[in-house]
Design a protein around this motif. Structure first.
Motif, PDB file in Angstrom:
ATOM      1  N   ALA A 112      35.299  51.252  39.908  1.00 28.50           N
ATOM      2  CA  ALA A 112      34.210  52.216  39.716  1.00 28.50           C
ATOM      3  C   ALA A 112      34.069  52.504  38.225  1.00 28.50           C
ATOM      4  O   ALA A 112      35.034  52.869  37.561  1.00 28.50           O
ATOM      5  CB  ALA A 112      34.503  53.505  40.473  1.00 28.50           C
ATOM      6  N   VAL A 113      32.874  52.328  37.712  1.00 28.46           N
ATOM      7  CA  VAL A 113      32.583  52.599  36.307  1.00 28.46           C
ATOM      8  C   VAL A 113      31.681  53.829  36.260  1.00 28.46           C
ATOM      9  O   VAL A 113      30.534  53.781  36.682  1.00 28.46           O
ATOM     10  CB  VAL A 113      31.876  51.393  35.645  1.00 28.46           C
ATOM     11  CG1 VAL A 113      31.575  51.678  34.198  1.00 28.46           C
ATOM     12  CG2 VAL A 113      32.722  50.134  35.801  1.00 28.46           C
ATOM     13  N   ALA A 114      32.214  54.950  35.775  1.00 27.83           N
ATOM     14  CA  ALA A 114      31.451  56.198  35.693  1.00 27.83           C
ATOM     15  C   ALA A 114      30.715  56.244  34.360  1.00 27.83           C
ATOM     16  O   ALA A 114      31.288  56.563  33.322  1.00 27.83           O
ATOM     17  CB  ALA A 114      32.381  57.391  35.835  1.00 27.83           C
ATOM     18  N   LEU A 115      29.446  55.900  34.382  1.00 24.62           N
ATOM     19  CA  LEU A 115      28.655  55.841  33.152  1.00 24.62           C
ATOM     20  C   LEU A 115      28.497  57.204  32.489  1.00 24.62           C
ATOM     21  O   LEU A 115      28.363  57.293  31.266  1.00 24.62           O
ATOM     22  CB  LEU A 115      27.284  55.240  33.449  1.00 24.62           C
ATOM     23  CG  LEU A 115      27.306  53.804  33.964  1.00 24.62           C
ATOM     24  CD1 LEU A 115      25.901  53.344  34.314  1.00 24.62           C
ATOM     25  CD2 LEU A 115      27.927  52.872  32.945  1.00 24.62           C
ATOM     26  N   SER A 116      28.521  58.266  33.264  1.00 20.19           N
ATOM     27  CA  SER A 116      28.331  59.600  32.691  1.00 20.19           C
ATOM     28  C   SER A 116      29.474  60.000  31.756  1.00 20.19           C
ATOM     29  O   SER A 116      29.318  60.896  30.936  1.00 20.19           O
ATOM     30  CB  SER A 116      28.176  60.639  33.790  1.00 20.19           C
ATOM     31  OG  SER A 116      29.317  60.663  34.608  1.00 20.19           O
TER      32      SER A 116
ATOM     33  N   PHE B 192      29.774  49.832  40.612  1.00 23.03           N
ATOM     34  CA  PHE B 192      30.976  49.176  41.110  1.00 23.03           C
ATOM     35  C   PHE B 192      30.957  47.725  40.662  1.00 23.03           C
ATOM     36  O   PHE B 192      29.919  47.060  40.722  1.00 23.03           O
ATOM     37  CB  PHE B 192      31.062  49.257  42.640  1.00 23.03           C
ATOM     38  CG  PHE B 192      31.445  50.621  43.116  1.00 23.03           C
ATOM     39  CD1 PHE B 192      32.787  50.970  43.226  1.00 23.03           C
ATOM     40  CD2 PHE B 192      30.483  51.554  43.423  1.00 23.03           C
ATOM     41  CE1 PHE B 192      33.145  52.241  43.648  1.00 23.03           C
ATOM     42  CE2 PHE B 192      30.829  52.822  43.839  1.00 23.03           C
ATOM     43  CZ  PHE B 192      32.161  53.165  43.950  1.00 23.03           C
ATOM     44  N   ARG B 193      32.084  47.268  40.192  1.00 20.68           N
ATOM     45  CA  ARG B 193      32.249  45.876  39.774  1.00 20.68           C
ATOM     46  C   ARG B 193      33.474  45.321  40.475  1.00 20.68           C
ATOM     47  O   ARG B 193      34.396  46.061  40.847  1.00 20.68           O
ATOM     48  CB  ARG B 193      32.416  45.766  38.253  1.00 20.68           C
ATOM     49  CG  ARG B 193      31.193  46.226  37.478  1.00 20.68           C
ATOM     50  CD  ARG B 193      30.058  45.261  37.757  1.00 20.68           C
ATOM     51  NE  ARG B 193      28.884  45.543  36.987  1.00 20.68           N
ATOM     52  CZ  ARG B 193      27.770  46.050  37.482  1.00 20.68           C
ATOM     53  NH1 ARG B 193      27.694  46.367  38.753  1.00 20.68           N
ATOM     54  NH2 ARG B 193      26.720  46.249  36.733  1.00 20.68           N
ATOM     55  N   TYR B 194      33.494  44.010  40.652  1.00 18.41           N
ATOM     56  CA  TYR B 194      34.576  43.341  41.372  1.00 18.41           C
ATOM     57  C   TYR B 194      35.066  42.162  40.544  1.00 18.41           C
ATOM     58  O   TYR B 194      34.323  41.192  40.361  1.00 18.41           O
ATOM     59  CB  TYR B 194      34.074  42.861  42.742  1.00 18.41           C
ATOM     60  CG  TYR B 194      33.486  43.988  43.562  1.00 18.41           C
ATOM     61  CD1 TYR B 194      34.285  44.698  44.447  1.00 18.41           C
ATOM     62  CD2 TYR B 194      32.152  44.342  43.423  1.00 18.41           C
ATOM     63  CE1 TYR B 194      33.755  45.752  45.188  1.00 18.41           C
ATOM     64  CE2 TYR B 194      31.617  45.394  44.155  1.00 18.41           C
ATOM     65  CZ  TYR B 194      32.430  46.094  45.031  1.00 18.41           C
ATOM     66  OH  TYR B 194      31.897  47.139  45.748  1.00 18.41           O
TER      67      TYR B 194
END
Length: 91
Positions: free
Chosen positions: A43-47, A22-24
């Motif tokens: 939300a950054v889904a790395l997968s 999660f980044r803001y």
């Protein structure tokens, strides 16, 4: 097709990075046409990184061992040994 190509494609297509970060943002931003306000969680889904059609083509989600190896999240920097290789090297 080489063993290296097979391993690289397996890492790209089925990478082991299954987390979400999660980044803001500090200020209001627009990403791909979507407005995101300062402080809103992103939300950054790395997968999903290895399945980007813009980078890997329309068949990005498909396993294709003949695909040319490329930098991806599952790749290990070439100057680092895996834990198993490091143990072998130590003797």
């Amino acid at each position: 097709m080489s063993r290296e190509q097979l391993v690289e494609e397996a890492l790209r297509c089925r990478n082991s990075v299954l987390s979400v970060m999660f980044r803001y943002p500090r200020e209001d931003v627009r990403v791909a046409g979507t407005a995101i306000r300062a402080g809103e969680p992103i939300a950054v889904a790395l997968s999903a990184a290895g399945a980007d059609p813009a980078r890997y083509g329309g068949d990005a989600a498909a396993f294709d061992a003949s695909r040319e190896p490329d930098a991806h999240l599952g790749a290990r920097p070439p100057d680092r040994l895996s834990p198993r290789a490091a143990r072998r090297r130590r003797g």
